[in-house]
Enzyme design. Structure first.
Site, PDB file in Angstrom:
ATOM      1  N   ASP A 103       0.842  -1.192   0.000  1.00  0.00           N
ATOM      2  CA  ASP A 103       0.000   0.000   0.000  1.00  0.00           C
ATOM      3  C   ASP A 103       0.878   1.242   0.000  1.00  0.00           C
ATOM      4  OD1 ASP A 103      -2.501   1.264  -0.074  1.00  0.00           O
ATOM      5  OD2 ASP A 103      -2.531   1.510   2.107  1.00  0.00           O
ATOM      6  N   HIS A 110      -3.375  14.153   1.080  1.00  0.00           N
ATOM      7  CA  HIS A 110      -3.537  13.210   2.195  1.00  0.00           C
ATOM      8  C   HIS A 110      -2.274  13.151   3.054  1.00  0.00           C
ATOM      9  CE1 HIS A 110      -4.597   9.692   4.546  1.00  0.00           C
ATOM     10  NE2 HIS A 110      -3.456   9.134   4.184  1.00  0.00           N
ATOM     11  N   GLU A 176      -9.731   4.194   4.164  1.00  0.00           N
ATOM     12  CA  GLU A 176      -9.032   5.008   3.187  1.00  0.00           C
ATOM     13  C   GLU A 176      -9.579   4.624   1.825  1.00  0.00           C
ATOM     14  OE1 GLU A 176      -4.832   4.375   3.941  1.00  0.00           O
ATOM     15  OE2 GLU A 176      -4.909   5.825   5.601  1.00  0.00           O
ATOM     16  N   GLU A 178      -9.275   4.159  -1.904  1.00  0.00           N
ATOM     17  CA  GLU A 178      -8.117   3.952  -2.775  1.00  0.00           C
ATOM     18  C   GLU A 178      -8.522   3.192  -4.035  1.00  0.00           C
ATOM     19  OE1 GLU A 178      -4.607   2.399  -0.876  1.00  0.00           O
ATOM     20  OE2 GLU A 178      -5.188   3.162   1.111  1.00  0.00           O
ATOM     21  N   ASP A 210      -9.095   0.587   2.433  1.00  0.00           N
ATOM     22  CA  ASP A 210      -8.029   0.252   3.369  1.00  0.00           C
ATOM     23  C   ASP A 210      -8.524   0.582   4.787  1.00  0.00           C
ATOM     24  OD1 ASP A 210      -5.694  -0.166   4.740  1.00  0.00           O
ATOM     25  OD2 ASP A 210      -4.664   1.603   3.949  1.00  0.00           O
ATOM     26  N   ARG A 214      -6.944   4.071  13.562  1.00  0.00           N
ATOM     27  CA  ARG A 214      -6.008   5.186  13.739  1.00  0.00           C
ATOM     28  C   ARG A 214      -5.343   5.194  15.107  1.00  0.00           C
ATOM     29  NH1 ARG A 214      -5.047   6.065   8.606  1.00  0.00           N
ATOM     30  NH2 ARG A 214      -6.876   6.768   7.444  1.00  0.00           N
ATOM     31  N   GLN A 217      -2.730   2.485  14.960  1.00  0.00           N
ATOM     32  CA  GLN A 217      -1.699   2.934  14.020  1.00  0.00           C
ATOM     33  C   GLN A 217      -0.780   3.995  14.651  1.00  0.00           C
ATOM     34  OE1 GLN A 217      -3.385   4.692  10.472  1.00  0.00           O
ATOM     35  NE2 GLN A 217      -1.391   5.067   9.524  1.00  0.00           N
ATOM     36  N   LYS A 230      -3.657  -1.838  10.329  1.00  0.00           N
ATOM     37  CA  LYS A 230      -4.091  -1.981   8.934  1.00  0.00           C
ATOM     38  C   LYS A 230      -4.385  -3.426   8.545  1.00  0.00           C
ATOM     39  CE  LYS A 230      -2.968   2.250   7.293  1.00  0.00           C
ATOM     40  NZ  LYS A 230      -3.827   3.068   6.420  1.00  0.00           N
ATOM     41  N   THR A 234      -8.612  -5.633   4.372  1.00  0.00           N
ATOM     42  CA  THR A 234      -8.603  -4.711   3.229  1.00  0.00           C
ATOM     43  C   THR A 234      -9.651  -5.249   2.269  1.00  0.00           C
ATOM     44  OG1 THR A 234      -6.210  -4.394   3.470  1.00  0.00           O
ATOM     45  CG2 THR A 234      -7.202  -3.697   1.378  1.00  0.00           C
ATOM     46  N   GLU A 335      -9.198  12.724   7.979  1.00  0.00           N
ATOM     47  CA  GLU A 335      -9.091  14.061   7.402  1.00  0.00           C
ATOM     48  C   GLU A 335     -10.434  14.798   7.440  1.00  0.00           C
ATOM     49  OE1 GLU A 335      -7.169  11.815   4.066  1.00  0.00           O
ATOM     50  OE2 GLU A 335      -6.426  13.828   3.614  1.00  0.00           O
TER      51      GLU A 335
HETATM   52 MN    MN Z   1      -3.835   3.066   2.684  1.00  0.00          MN
END
Ligand code: MN
Length: 407
Positions: A103, A110, A176, A178, A210, A214, A217, A230, A234, A335
């Site tokens: 990834d 971002h 996320e 993607e 994804d 947080r 992480q 993570k 996925t 975000e």
């Molecule tokens: Mn990602």
């Protein structure tokens, strides 16, 4: 009048208790390829054997399918009618046996936002960011197909203003938005794949969610990068859009400053103009645009092999969160809500900082087709199940009390 050109997304489907096999989507039907093209490579539970044949065979199969679909010969019409199934009657499966999963982190917007949120007061971008597409190796075995429920993960975390380390269900579960690119044709160990060789190796693209915890992480990622925050899941969309269907969406990439090194520079650089939409419980939250990405999929592939690492059929790489320009195009709740501090308000009055149990996340996308129509990526979605607990899962022992003071 030119014959219509079909996008022909490839996927793996089953009907009832039947064995999964390869098909393409044509309107609201699936064409059963092993039967329609009389080719046993499609009588497989993944696309991998077909992908391993390489780009000449990919294009040949597409050409054969365009001919089959455009033919007015009565025998051929009967043949394609015989081997098509209403899409409403099929179940979709993970389209590939995922080899390696990587990834990236290639949206300037971002990466800048993540830097401001995770490292306030510091320069948001690390010195390497404009010189190479930053990435990490993820967990191939936990890539699942759209619709698979996502259980809220447990993990270690530590609030910045406290010394206490906790092992609890994540309270900052995020996604996320993607794209994922799928390698069809591999490369030998020790060889590099140049930016211009992208289409010789990559078969197509999928939508990719994804899932990201947080809080886990933020505590674990220093200094080796994302890991358990993570790797729990996925999700990818079931339909793989061949690159050949996306030629109408190719665009000039955003300018790169400083210019990338020669091994990351192609002779005819391109990216894709793909419009995505993120929905939470059916409500449109944002609309990221892929054309805003700083590093292109071809540069990501070249970087991945620039040390001589080989590619394998079924390798999957995520582009990184697609966040374009401003809040209307942000591709993560981190975000959109600035780490939960500015919750978004949903129609009906609900507010969200991060995802709650029962929430359903859906991402869809379309791109311009070569004939001027639209290529539809379909959608990728997942809904959140509550974390495991000793009440519902007697085998699960989180070794409570889950708290200890650090020195
Ligand atoms: Mn990602």
């Amino acid at each position: 009048m030119t014959a219509p050109s079909y996008p022909l997304p490839f996927g793996v489907f089953s009907v009832g208790a039947g064995r999964p096999r390869v098909g393409v989507a044509v309107g609201d039907h699936v064409l059963d390829l092993a039967a329609a093209l009389d080719d046993p490579v499609f009588d497989n539970t993944t696309l991998n054997p077909f992908l391993a044949r390489g780009p000449r065979e990919w294009l040949a199969a597409r050409a054969a399918l365009q001919a089959l679909l455009n033919s007015t010969d009565s025998e051929i019409v009967a043949r394609r009618e015989r081997h098509r199934i209403p899409i409403a009657d099929v179940r979709m499966h993970l389209p590939i046996d995922v080899a390696d999963f990587v990834d990236f982190f290639s949206s300037l917007e971002h990466a800048s936002n993540a830097g401001r949120i995770l490292r306030p007061g510091e320069e948001p971008l690390k010195p390497n960011w404009r010189h190479l597409p930053v990435g990490y190796h993820g967990r191939a075995g936990t890539v699942v197909v759209s619709g698979t429920p996502i259980r809220r993960p447990w993990g270690q975390s530590k609030a910045p203003d406290s010394g206490a380390v906790h092992y609890t269900p994540s309270s900052k579960l995020d996604i996320e938005v993607e794209l994922g690119f799928i390698v069809g044709a591999g490369s030998p160990l020790g060889a590099t794949v140049g930016v211009d060789e992208f289409k010789q190796h990559v078969f197509g693209a999928v939508l990719l969610l994804d899932w990201s915890a947080r809080d886990i992480q933020a505590w674990e990622y220093v200094p080796l990068g994302p890991f358990l925050g993570k790797s729990f899941a996925t999700t990818i969309s079931p339909w793989v859009i061949p690159l050949d269907a996306l030629t109408g969406a190719e665009v000039t990439p955003v300018p790169q400053d400083p210019p990338p090194q020669p091994h990351l520079t192609g002779t005819a650089p391109f990216s894709y103009d793909i419009g995505l939409e993120l929905r939470l419980n059916g409500h449109l939250i944002s609309a990221p645009g892929f054309a805003s990405m700083y590093w292109t999929p071809a540069q990501q592939l070249a970087h991945m092999t620039s040390n001589g690492a080989s590619l394998r059929t079924g390798d999957l790489y995520g582009t990184g969160t697609i966040s374009s320009w401003d809040k209307a195009g942000y591709g993560s709740f981190m975000e959109l809500t600035w780490n939960g501090q500015q919750p978004i308000r949903l129609p009906g009055g609900d507010e969200r900082g991060y995802l709650e149990d029962g929430d359903v996340v859906t991402v869809s996308a379309t791109a311009l087709a070569p004939d001027g129509g639209r290529v539809d990526f379909g959608q990728v979605s997942g809904h959140i199940l509550p974390a495991r607990s000793t009440d519902t899962d007697p085998g699960f022992a989180p070794s409570l009390p889950a708290e200890q003071e650090s020195a």
